[in-house]
Design an enzyme around this catalytic site. Structure first.
Site, PDB file in Angstrom:
ATOM      1  N   GLU A   1       0.855  -1.202   0.000  1.00  0.00           N
ATOM      2  CA  GLU A   1       0.000   0.000   0.000  1.00  0.00           C
ATOM      3  C   GLU A   1       0.889   1.251   0.000  1.00  0.00           C
ATOM      4  O   GLU A   1       1.956   1.253   0.617  1.00  0.00           O
ATOM      5  CB  GLU A   1      -0.832  -0.026   1.298  1.00  0.00           C
ATOM      6  CG  GLU A   1      -1.631   1.227   1.582  1.00  0.00           C
ATOM      7  CD  GLU A   1      -2.212   1.239   3.017  1.00  0.00           C
ATOM      8  OE1 GLU A   1      -1.540   0.749   3.950  1.00  0.00           O
ATOM      9  OE2 GLU A   1      -3.330   1.751   3.183  1.00  0.00           O
TER      10      GLU A   1
ATOM     11  N   ASN B   1      -7.030   6.254  -1.594  1.00  0.00           N
ATOM     12  CA  ASN B   1      -5.920   5.341  -1.324  1.00  0.00           C
ATOM     13  C   ASN B   1      -6.112   4.181  -2.303  1.00  0.00           C
ATOM     14  O   ASN B   1      -7.003   3.352  -2.124  1.00  0.00           O
ATOM     15  CB  ASN B   1      -5.984   4.884   0.140  1.00  0.00           C
ATOM     16  CG  ASN B   1      -4.790   4.051   0.540  1.00  0.00           C
ATOM     17  OD1 ASN B   1      -4.079   3.514  -0.297  1.00  0.00           O
ATOM     18  ND2 ASN B   1      -4.583   3.915   1.838  1.00  0.00           N
TER      19      ASN B   1
ATOM     20  N   CYS C   1      -4.729  -3.035   2.863  1.00  0.00           N
ATOM     21  CA  CYS C   1      -4.432  -2.972   4.286  1.00  0.00           C
ATOM     22  C   CYS C   1      -5.604  -3.287   5.210  1.00  0.00           C
ATOM     23  O   CYS C   1      -5.930  -4.443   5.419  1.00  0.00           O
ATOM     24  CB  CYS C   1      -3.802  -1.622   4.649  1.00  0.00           C
ATOM     25  SG  CYS C   1      -3.055  -1.690   6.298  1.00  0.00           S
TER      26      CYS C   1
ATOM     27  N   ASN D   1       0.372  -1.037   5.329  1.00  0.00           N
ATOM     28  CA  ASN D   1       1.274  -0.290   6.221  1.00  0.00           C
ATOM     29  C   ASN D   1       0.650  -0.410   7.592  1.00  0.00           C
ATOM     30  O   ASN D   1      -0.348   0.265   7.888  1.00  0.00           O
ATOM     31  CB  ASN D   1       1.309   1.202   5.889  1.00  0.00           C
ATOM     32  CG  ASN D   1       2.100   1.554   4.653  1.00  0.00           C
ATOM     33  OD1 ASN D   1       3.211   2.055   4.724  1.00  0.00           O
ATOM     34  ND2 ASN D   1       1.498   1.326   3.490  1.00  0.00           N
TER      35      ASN D   1
HETATM   36  N1  CDT Z   1      -2.911   1.342   6.512  1.00  0.00           N
HETATM   37  C1  CDT Z   1      -3.809   0.747   7.325  1.00  0.00           C
HETATM   38  O1  CDT Z   1      -4.956   0.553   6.968  1.00  0.00           O
HETATM   39  N2  CDT Z   1      -3.369   0.432   8.558  1.00  0.00           N
HETATM   40  C2  CDT Z   1      -4.246  -0.113   9.548  1.00  0.00           C
HETATM   41  C3  CDT Z   1      -3.829   0.361  10.889  1.00  0.00           C
HETATM   42  C4  CDT Z   1      -4.962   0.351  11.795  1.00  0.00           C
HETATM   43  S1  CDT Z   1      -4.689   1.272  13.236  1.00  0.00           S
HETATM   44  C5  CDT Z   1      -5.432   2.762  12.907  1.00  0.00           C
HETATM   45  C6  CDT Z   1      -4.335  -1.619   9.549  1.00  0.00           C
HETATM   46  O2  CDT Z   1      -5.454  -2.140   9.646  1.00  0.00           O
HETATM   47  O3  CDT Z   1      -3.321  -2.297   9.500  1.00  0.00           O
END
Ligand code: CDT
Length: 308
Positions: free
Chosen positions: A46, A106, A168, A193
């Site tokens: 991502e 995104n 993600c 990420n």
């Molecule tokens: N990039 C992304 O979606 N990261 C989220 C972090 C969640 S915490 C706010 C994830 O689900 O890995």
């Protein structure tokens, strides 16, 4: 029978000061390595072209927009597209998209082996928050900088394989996988990420985070009889740790390949897509076994309604 060697190109940290050219050069290095090892497709993370900028609070929209791409391919990414075409390797990667209408997404794109974009996905499940949150150890402002994706969950036939994309946080939602599973998906690519620690619960550390990621990817694969490639951007970005844990999972839910570092690292799996057929025609033969008359809440209700 369709077989493909799928490569996951985990990226290590990208600092705020790193420009796109530098990152694309790293992506091309991984692409070259993948092709030399026989890969037919490379899956990148991502927001692969920049640091994970949603961790930074930026009140100035002009500054925010510097993290976005207004066209794809563009000057910075063209060398990646050209090299992939020359090597006859399909690729998929994520980036921040600013449309001609001024909308921010995104986004992830997928190419065929001729370097042509054949699919686009805009992230639907956006985590985080809109306003600066003083209670968090660090910010996660995806809800501020992006709109929820407007394209839905789609699949494309790429080199004979039914492929879909998610991004993600989407991997944590069974709805994501089921929407793709209902279209016969055989490979789901998911870049991510994920911070190594929870900004709202300091005791939730790396082992738990890695477990939840793998649990979600393995469950999605098994319950929809599909291969899944979940590929991280990892490492320490300007002092903020992102976890690794990239994996390629088979339709039985077993991990075929797993990254060991938090750096640029290639993982490879020889995927025999005929293996999707067994689950799709037996325990997860949706046509025979699903009971949609009882699933109405899934699409008619968002949050929990306590009725007892
Ligand atoms: N990039 C992304 O979606 N990261 C989220 C972090 C969640 S915490 C706010 C994830 O689900 O890995």
């Amino acid at each position: 029978m369709t077989r493909m060697m799928i490569a996951g190109a985990q990226l290590g940290a990208i600092q705020k000061a790193d420009n796109r050219d530098k990152v694309v050069a790293r992506m091309i290095d991984l692409l070259n390595e993948a092709a030399a090892k026989g890969a037919d497709m490379v899956v990148y993370p991502e927001l692969a072209l920049t640091t994970f900028f949603p961790r930074w609070y930026m009140p100035d929209q002009a500054e925010v927009d510097t993290w976005f791409e207004t066209e794809m391919p563009n000057h910075a990414t063209m060398p990646l597209f050209e090299r992939a075409r020359d090597l006859n390797v399909a690729v998929t990667f994520g980036y921040a998209e600013l449309t001609p209408e001024g909308l921010h997404y995104n986004t992830s794109i997928m190419t065929n082996r001729r370097g042509e974009i054949i699919g686009k996905y805009r992230k639907i499940h956006l985590p985080g928050h809109v306003e600066y949150d003083t209670t968090r150890a660090f910010q996660h402002m995806e809800k501020r900088y992006f709109l929820p994706g407007d394209l839905g969950f789609n699949v494309w036939r790429n080199e004979g394989v039914v492929m879909g994309m998610a991004i993600c946080n989407d991997r944590r939602w069974p709805e994501t996988f089921r929407c793709l599973g209902l279209q016969g998906v055989e490979l789901v690519t998911i870049g991510y990420n994920t911070p190594s620690v929870n900004s709202q619960m300091s005791v939730e550390g790396l082992p738990q985070r890695l477990f939840h990621s793998e649990l979600s990817l393995q469950a999605g694969a098994y319950q929809n009889a599909t291969f899944v490639a979940g590929i991280a951007k990892a490492g320490l970005e300007d002092g903020h740790p992102l976890m690794g844990g990239s994996v390629i999972v088979d339709p039985d839910g077993f991990v075929l390949a797993r990254a060991e570092t938090e750096e640029d690292e290639l993982i490879l799996a020889d995927c025999d897509f005929s293996k999707c057929a067994f689950g799709k025609t037996t325990i997860f033969d949706f046509e025979r076994h699903r009971r949609i008359e009882h699933y109405g809440r899934i699409t008619s209700q968002t949050g929990v309604i306590l009725e007892v």
